[in-house]
Design a protein around this motif. Structure first.
Motif, PDB file in Angstrom:
ATOM      1  N   ASP A  17      65.214  32.019  21.149  1.00  0.00           N
ATOM      2  CA  ASP A  17      65.938  33.034  21.920  1.00  0.00           C
ATOM      3  C   ASP A  17      65.277  34.406  21.881  1.00  0.00           C
ATOM      4  OD1 ASP A  17      66.424  33.654  19.288  1.00  0.00           O
ATOM      5  OD2 ASP A  17      68.582  33.915  19.536  1.00  0.00           O
ATOM      6  N   GLU A  41      62.019  39.601  36.123  1.00  0.00           N
ATOM      7  CA  GLU A  41      61.640  38.200  35.963  1.00  0.00           C
ATOM      8  C   GLU A  41      61.960  37.692  34.564  1.00  0.00           C
ATOM      9  OE1 GLU A  41      57.524  37.595  36.894  1.00  0.00           O
ATOM     10  OE2 GLU A  41      57.640  38.934  38.616  1.00  0.00           O
ATOM     11  N   PRO A  44      66.676  37.758  32.876  1.00  0.00           N
ATOM     12  CA  PRO A  44      67.686  36.719  33.071  1.00  0.00           C
ATOM     13  C   PRO A  44      67.177  35.400  32.489  1.00  0.00           C
ATOM     14  CG  PRO A  44      67.199  37.843  35.134  1.00  0.00           C
ATOM     15  CD  PRO A  44      66.165  38.272  34.132  1.00  0.00           C
ATOM     16  N   GLY A  45      67.996  34.737  31.732  1.00  0.00           N
ATOM     17  CA  GLY A  45      67.565  33.460  31.166  1.00  0.00           C
ATOM     18  C   GLY A  45      68.014  33.285  29.742  1.00  0.00           C
ATOM     19  N   GLU A  46      67.153  32.653  28.966  1.00  0.00           N
ATOM     20  CA  GLU A  46      67.485  32.260  27.591  1.00  0.00           C
ATOM     21  C   GLU A  46      67.266  33.369  26.564  1.00  0.00           C
ATOM     22  OE1 GLU A  46      68.643  29.093  26.976  1.00  0.00           O
ATOM     23  OE2 GLU A  46      68.599  28.828  29.146  1.00  0.00           O
ATOM     24  N   HIS A  78      72.239  42.520  30.229  1.00  0.00           N
ATOM     25  CA  HIS A  78      72.193  41.067  30.032  1.00  0.00           C
ATOM     26  C   HIS A  78      72.543  40.678  28.592  1.00  0.00           C
ATOM     27  CE1 HIS A  78      69.720  41.467  33.721  1.00  0.00           C
ATOM     28  NE2 HIS A  78      70.253  40.302  34.015  1.00  0.00           N
TER      29      HIS A  78
END
Length: 111
Positions: A17, A41, A44-46, A78
């Motif tokens: 993470d 880019e 956002p995500g893990e 986020h």
């Protein structure tokens, strides 16, 4: 005219993470948009933790500082923890005199 050092970004996953973002070269008016784009880019995500290595930055202007603040704000939106894990003495001083050391998590000073 001044010679410019090309701005480079490199992202490495250091834990499931956690991402390490290494910045080098000149972060200025011309290159700050690259960091803004890169953050859209990357974030956002893990990723839950974002570590920044700024030890390779050779120059930073107010646009570069604004890009770092923008990256911090995007990370916060986020729920990503952002910290600076490496920086130059000059950049540490710059963050102190602008009171950004109160916002950014900085590494301990080496004695």
């Amino acid at each position: 005219m001044f010679d410019k050092t090309p701005f480079r970004t490199e992202a490495r996953v250091t834990a499931p993470d956690t991402t390490l973002l290494v910045l080098s070269g000149d972060l200025d008016y011309d290159t700050a948009p690259e960091l803004f784009g890169f953050s859209k880019e990357l974030l956002p995500g893990e990723v839950r933790n974002l570590d920044l290595d700024l030890s390779g930055l050779e120059f930073i202007d107010s646009s570069g500082v604004a890009a770092l603040i923008g990256l911090y704000n995007s990370a916060s939106e986020h729920d990503i923890t952002m910290r600076i894990v490496a920086l130059t003495p000059y950049l540490r001083h710059l963050l102190r005199v602008t009171a950004l050391d109160r916002i950014f998590r900085l590494p301990q000073e080496q004695e």
